[in-house]
Structures are given as structure tokens and as C-alpha cells.
Design a protein around this motif. Structure first.
Motif, PDB file in Angstrom:
ATOM      1  N   GLU A 134       0.755  -1.381   0.087  1.00  0.00           N
ATOM      2  CA  GLU A 134       0.075  -0.036  -0.033  1.00  0.00           C
ATOM      3  C   GLU A 134       0.821   1.321   0.100  1.00  0.00           C
ATOM      4  O   GLU A 134       1.646   1.339   1.046  1.00  0.00           O
ATOM      5  CB  GLU A 134      -0.858  -0.003   1.103  1.00  0.00           C
ATOM      6  N   THR A 135       0.754   2.012  -0.959  1.00  0.00           N
ATOM      7  CA  THR A 135       1.750   2.946  -1.135  1.00  0.00           C
ATOM      8  C   THR A 135       1.131   4.331  -0.701  1.00  0.00           C
ATOM      9  O   THR A 135       2.017   5.317  -0.243  1.00  0.00           O
ATOM     10  CB  THR A 135       1.864   3.294  -2.459  1.00  0.00           C
ATOM     11  N   GLY A 136      -0.351   4.652  -0.739  1.00  0.00           N
ATOM     12  CA  GLY A 136      -0.649   5.801  -0.252  1.00  0.00           C
ATOM     13  C   GLY A 136      -0.316   6.414   1.015  1.00  0.00           C
ATOM     14  O   GLY A 136       0.234   7.530   1.369  1.00  0.00           O
ATOM     15  N   LYS A 264      -8.108  12.090  -6.830  1.00  0.00           N
ATOM     16  CA  LYS A 264      -7.030  11.934  -7.539  1.00  0.00           C
ATOM     17  C   LYS A 264      -7.159  10.644  -8.304  1.00  0.00           C
ATOM     18  O   LYS A 264      -7.826   9.752  -7.924  1.00  0.00           O
ATOM     19  CB  LYS A 264      -5.795  11.787  -6.545  1.00  0.00           C
ATOM     20  N   LEU A 265      -6.061  10.577  -9.152  1.00  0.00           N
ATOM     21  CA  LEU A 265      -6.112   9.334 -10.216  1.00  0.00           C
ATOM     22  C   LEU A 265      -5.773   8.285  -9.430  1.00  0.00           C
ATOM     23  O   LEU A 265      -6.479   7.017  -9.438  1.00  0.00           O
ATOM     24  CB  LEU A 265      -4.960   9.511 -11.267  1.00  0.00           C
ATOM     25  N   GLY A 266      -4.814   8.294  -8.538  1.00  0.00           N
ATOM     26  CA  GLY A 266      -4.378   7.288  -7.639  1.00  0.00           C
ATOM     27  C   GLY A 266      -4.085   7.727  -6.299  1.00  0.00           C
ATOM     28  O   GLY A 266      -4.530   9.025  -6.059  1.00  0.00           O
ATOM     29  N   GLU A 422      -1.513   4.342  -9.147  1.00  0.00           N
ATOM     30  CA  GLU A 422      -0.440   4.843  -8.098  1.00  0.00           C
ATOM     31  C   GLU A 422       0.666   5.217  -8.795  1.00  0.00           C
ATOM     32  O   GLU A 422       1.181   6.536  -8.401  1.00  0.00           O
ATOM     33  CB  GLU A 422      -0.121   3.648  -7.076  1.00  0.00           C
ATOM     34  N   SER A 423       1.168   4.672  -9.619  1.00  0.00           N
ATOM     35  CA  SER A 423       2.552   4.835 -10.416  1.00  0.00           C
ATOM     36  C   SER A 423       2.825   6.405 -10.951  1.00  0.00           C
ATOM     37  O   SER A 423       4.019   6.743 -10.790  1.00  0.00           O
ATOM     38  CB  SER A 423       2.870   3.701 -11.453  1.00  0.00           C
TER      39      SER A 423
END
Length: 547
Positions: A134-136, A264-266, A422-423
């Protein structure tokens, strides 16, 4: 794996979930890169982290945190201004697990000095693994870690905040930072009229008896749920960096008025906001008029994390694609045994090996910078170049990985659709591609001789690799041009490729030879898999990627 029976059919020939694994032990290129760049003693710690973050429970937390996005609560029930951001419990659990592992502070000592040793490499390996889940939530984690570098410009403020930053506790309560068990920090730099050109900022800071009062806005305020923010505002002597807490010294809610959260997009588990400052209390960090010089200490570290996270996302894309291909049968063969699919997967694996070695080599430079001037130049020159190449590589890479799963990769039940969305943020956040190129050219102009010494070092480290010497010559020639800005993207991509080959040569020489042959000696084709690798090299790359 048991089959599920429906009235009309049975479910079979589907890959099992890629979870309950050790994200460190199953990633040989990561293990070898960590060891090669100084972190071998942390193998047990990193394997424990890898098992925990590779669990089905952590994967579920990542999914739920993204499905239940943050909500802004501007007022309380009685009409008082609060500007709180609410999150699903899964988000707070992710934050707590990252904080407990020291991902937000382990590169610093308790008094805010660099921790030394291989702290950057070890922490980067954790960040790399967490980004696969999970990057967020890593946005406030990275900003909290990076803010310490800027706070060092104001030792008295650092001394007050560091005891709270240095704990491994996560405290999500809405309360003054000095009353909490742990704290997080965010950032507000850009405004509507200026964006990247922060010198065009119009937000004003006026001196007050207890500090400053700030009036203005920020078009992007990252992680508005944080306990304090580093913001830029125009003071009497020019653009200045400030520490702006959520609560004023008297305990009242500071005049930080969030207008809305960005759609946001991601990066959907994380909140990003638009904000107005209606006379908000703040304290100066560093000298008036030196705001960019102060906050760039923070930005250098967040750029580093953009590159690490992008490499982690690509690693996750590769692992899921390879796992699926080994379980999915088409035309009487497993996908992983089909020659075309093997070519694609091996080429993806080669890119991930190089990216992983490169970001770990960069982190070694961060570890060594305080005591080694040559490493400091490597860090200053290569950080923007590595961010440029790694972050721009991630979206097309993840698209290819997604395609390996077919329709299953495109639906939201799987993780690759989220990774793909996300990228792009890592390439945009903390300086877009053109800004990264300009920063490399700026470093060259300021330290031309030292920068050329770094290029010479890369040439030596990649000696004997196909096309390395010729690539170094092209880079040097491009940098010497008076109109080098016109060819900056080409030169800086080649610089990153050469640095990746050099880093990988220390980790896995045969992989470095293949990477150089397909990226330096010959231009890489526009599509992954359009390479000619021997079958034994293909098999070795896939086995290294995921045993």
C-alpha cells in the motif's frame, strides 16, 4: 487449491492469491542489493518485516484503505471550525505498522543526526516492500522522515520536536503535537499561480510576538491530517520556510482552513488538499529568504523515496505477473513456459533487478554522504537522474505486468490496477521530469569537475559491460554542449542507465551484462520482451525474481 462449483461450471485454472509470503526472502535481487550496499546484518529484521507485510492481513488492509477514501470534516456539530480528515481504520493500521518498524524515523538518531551505518539502505528495503502492499500511506511516512533534514536548520525547533518524531508510536488523535506519543509532518509548497515555480508564491508571513502569522493558500498541501507542516511563504527578506502546527501554542486549532480534498487518479488512501491560511501561526525554519535552500534538504529525501517506491511498485507488478504465469495454463502449457511470455517476464525481471540495485546504491550514497565528499556529489547528481528514470519507467512497466494477467489484471479486485493508477504520482510529485533534468544540469554547472569524476567512477564500475564506455562518452559530450538543455532528457536517461548498470554489476555481474547489452549497447525496444536472451539467461532471471 480447492475448486468452487457453480450450477453451470467449476472454477479452475486460476492463480491462487499472491500473499502470506516473505517479501524479502522471495526477492533475491533485493536481498543481494541490500547485502552489496552494506545492509547484510539486517537480514533477519528485513525478513521479519517481509513476512509481516507479505501477509494476507496486510494485503487486505491495503485494499480496504483504498476502497474507503478519506473524508474532510470542516466543522463540528456546533459549527466550530475543525478541518479534520477522517480515515478508515485500515489506513491507521498501515500507519501504525510502518511507524512501529521505524520507516518514518530510523535514519535519524534521537537528536536528529544521521544514524550512520547502513540505516538508509535498510530503511529503503522496508519502504520498498511496504510500497508493494500500500503506497498511499507512505506519503506522510516519507515526509515525516524527510522533514528532519530541514528542521536541522533550526536547532532549537528540532530539539523540541525530535523527541516526539523519534518514537515508534503512531498517534492519530487530533491534538497538539507536544501532547502526543508520536507525530507526522506534511508539506505545503505549491500555489495556484506558480506550481513548480515556488518563487512566484504569494502567501505572506508577518512577524508576530510569538512567531509569524501566515496569510495565503496552497494549491497542494500534502497529507493534511499531519500534526504540522513545512510551508513556504514570503517574509520581509524573501521566500522562507516555516513550521506550521495544527494547533497554536495556546492549544487552539490553528487557522489552517482546508477547502477540499483532491480527487486523484491514484494515491487514494492518502489525503491531499487545497488550503487557505487565515493568519495561521507558524515558526521560522532557517534564515528569512533562504526557504528554498532549507526545504530542499527535505525534498532531496522525498525524491529518494519516490524512486524507491516506484522500484517497489515495479517489483510487485513483476512478482504478481510471474506468479500468475506459473499457475495459469493456455494452449496446454503454463503461461510461464510459453516462449513469448518468458521473453516478456525475463525482460521485466531484468529491469527490476537494475532498478533495485540502482536505488539501493543511491541509498548507500545517502549513508556515506556525511563523511565522504565523493558520495555527496554522487547523491546530489544522481538523485534527480534516478528519480527521473525510475519513476517514469513505472507506469509503462506496470501496464505490461497488468497485461500478463489479462482481464484479471484490469479489474479492481486485483492489486495491479491500483499499482498502475498509483505509479504516475512519483514522477510528478517533488519535481516533474523536466525539473529533474534541470536539477542535474544545475548540479553539473555548480560542481562540473566533481560531477565528471562521478561519471568517471560510473565508467570504471561498469568497465567491460557492453556499450558502457560509449554511453559514458555520449553523456559527457551532451553535458559539455552549450545548449545541453535541448538534449537533457536523452543524456540523463543514459546517465541513469549507466548508473544502473554500474550498480547491478556490483550485485549480479551476469544480470548487469544482460542489462547493458539490451539497454546500453543497443537501444531498448519500445515494448518489453522485444529482446534476444538465451534460454539459460531467461530461466536464471525468472528464478532470481521469484524462486
Amino acid at each position: 487449491m480447492s475448486k468452487t462449483a457453480f450450477a453451470t461450471h467449476e472454477v479452475f485454472n486460476q492463480s491462487p492469491p499472491f500473499e502470506d509470503i516473505d517479501l524479502f526472502a522471495c526477492d533475491r535481487p533485493l536481498k543481494e542489493a541490500v547485502a552489496a550496499f552494506g545492509g547484510s546484518e539486517a537480514e533477519k529484521e528485513l525478513s521479519e518485516f517481509g513476512r509481516h507485510w507479505g501477509s494476507a492481513a496486510m494485503a487486505a488492509r491495503g485494499r480496504v484503505a483504498n476502497e474507503n477514501t478519506p473524508k474532510l470534516r470542516t466543522f463540528d456539530a456546533r459549527g466550530n471550525r475543525r478541518d479534520e480528515v477522517e480515515f478508515h481504520p485500515a489506513y491507521h493500521e498501515l500507519m501504525a505498522h510502518s511507524a512501529h518498524a521505524g520507516v518514518h524515523n530510523s535514519t535519524w538518531t534521537a537528536d536528529g543526526k544521521p544514524a550512520g551505518g547502513a540505516a538508509e539502505v535498510v530503511r529503503a528495503a522496508k519502504f520498498y516492500m511496504a510500497s508493494q502492499v500500500e503506497t498511499g500511506h507512505l506519503c506522510p511516512i516519507t515526509m515525516t522522515r524527510a522533514a528532519v533534514a530541514a528542521l536541522a536548520s533550526q536547532p532549537d525547533l528540532l530539539a523540541k520536536t525530535m523527541p516526539v518524531i523519534a518514537t515508534r508510536a503512531y498517534d492519530p488523535s487530533f491534538a497538539p503535537w507536544w501532547t502526543k506519543r508520536g507525530m507526522t509532518l506534511g508539506m505545503g509548497m505549491t500555489e495556484k499561480q506558480g506550481g513548480t515555480d515556488v518563487r512566484a508564491n504569494m502567501t505572506r508571513a508577518e512577524r508576530a510576538a510569538d512567531g509569524y502569522r501566515i496569510v495565503g493558500h496552497k494549491w497542494f498541501m500534502s497529507a493534511p491530517m499531519c500534526d504540522a507542516f513545512l510551508v513556504l511563504a514570503q517574509a520581509a527578506e524573501g521566500l522562507t520556510c516555516f513550521f506550521m502546527p495544527r494547533f497554536a501554542p495556546d492549544g487552539s486549532v490553528n487557522a489552517i482552513h482546508f477547502q477540499r480534498l483532491k480527487d486523484k487518479l491514484g494515491n487514494r488512501s492518502n489525503a491531499s488538499s487545497e488550503v487557505e491560511f487565515a493568519g495561521a501561526f507558524a515558526m521560522r525554519i532557517g534564515e528569512e529568504g533562504k526557504g528554498i535552500r532549507t526545504i530542499i534538504q527535505m525534498v532531496q529525501l522525498t525524491r529518494q523515496d519516490c524512486a524507491i517506491a516506484s522500484a517497489g511498485l515495479m517489483r510487485s507488478g513483476l512478482a504478481h505477473a510471474l506468479h500468475h504465469a506459473r499457475h495459469r495454463s493456455v494452449f496446454q502449457k503454463h503461461l510461464a513456459d510459453q516462449p513469448l511470455m518468458r521473453a516478456v517476464l525475463a525482460d521485466l525481471a531484468l529491469h527490476v533487478e537494475a532498478s533495485t540495485a540502482l536505488v539501493m546504491r543511491l541509498c548507500q550514497a545517502f549513508d556515506r554522504t556525511p563523511n565522504d565528499p565523493r558520495e555527496a556529489v554522487y547523491m546530489r547528481l544522481l538523485t534527480p537522474a534516478i528519480k527521473y528514470w525510475t519513476c517514469k519507467s513505472a507506469p509503462p512497466f506496470l501496464f505490461e505486468a497488468m497485461e500478463c494477467l489479462g482481464g484479471n489484471g484490469y479489474v479492481e479486485e486485483g492489486i495491479l490496477a491500483r499499482h498502475y493508477r498509483e505509479s504516475p504520482v512519483n514522477a510528478i510529485w517533488e519535481g516533474s521530469g523536466n525539473v529533474m533534468c534541470l536539477d542535474v544540469l544545475r548540479a553539473l554547472s555548480r560542481e562540473a569537475e566533481a560531477a565528471m569524476a562521478v561519471l568517471h567512477g560510473l565508467t570504471e564500475a561498469s568497465h567491460g559491460l557492453p556499450g558502457a564506455g560509449e554511453t559514458a562518452g555520449v553523456i559527457a559530450q551532451a553535458f559539455r554542449r552549450r545548449d545541453n538543455e535541448h538534449v537533457a532528457r536523452l543524456a540523463i536517461e543514459k546517465l541513469a542507465l549507466l548508473a544502473a548498470a554500474a550498480a547491478l554489476n556490483k550485485v549480479a555481474p551476469r544480470s548487469a551484462e544482460l542489462f547493458a547489452a539490451t539497454r546500453l549497447a543497443n537501444p531498448h525496444a519500445g515494448m518489453y520482451g522485444a529482446v534476444d536472451l538465451a534460454e539459460n539467461d531467461t530461466s536464471a532471471l525468472l528464478e532470481r525474481a521469484l524462486p
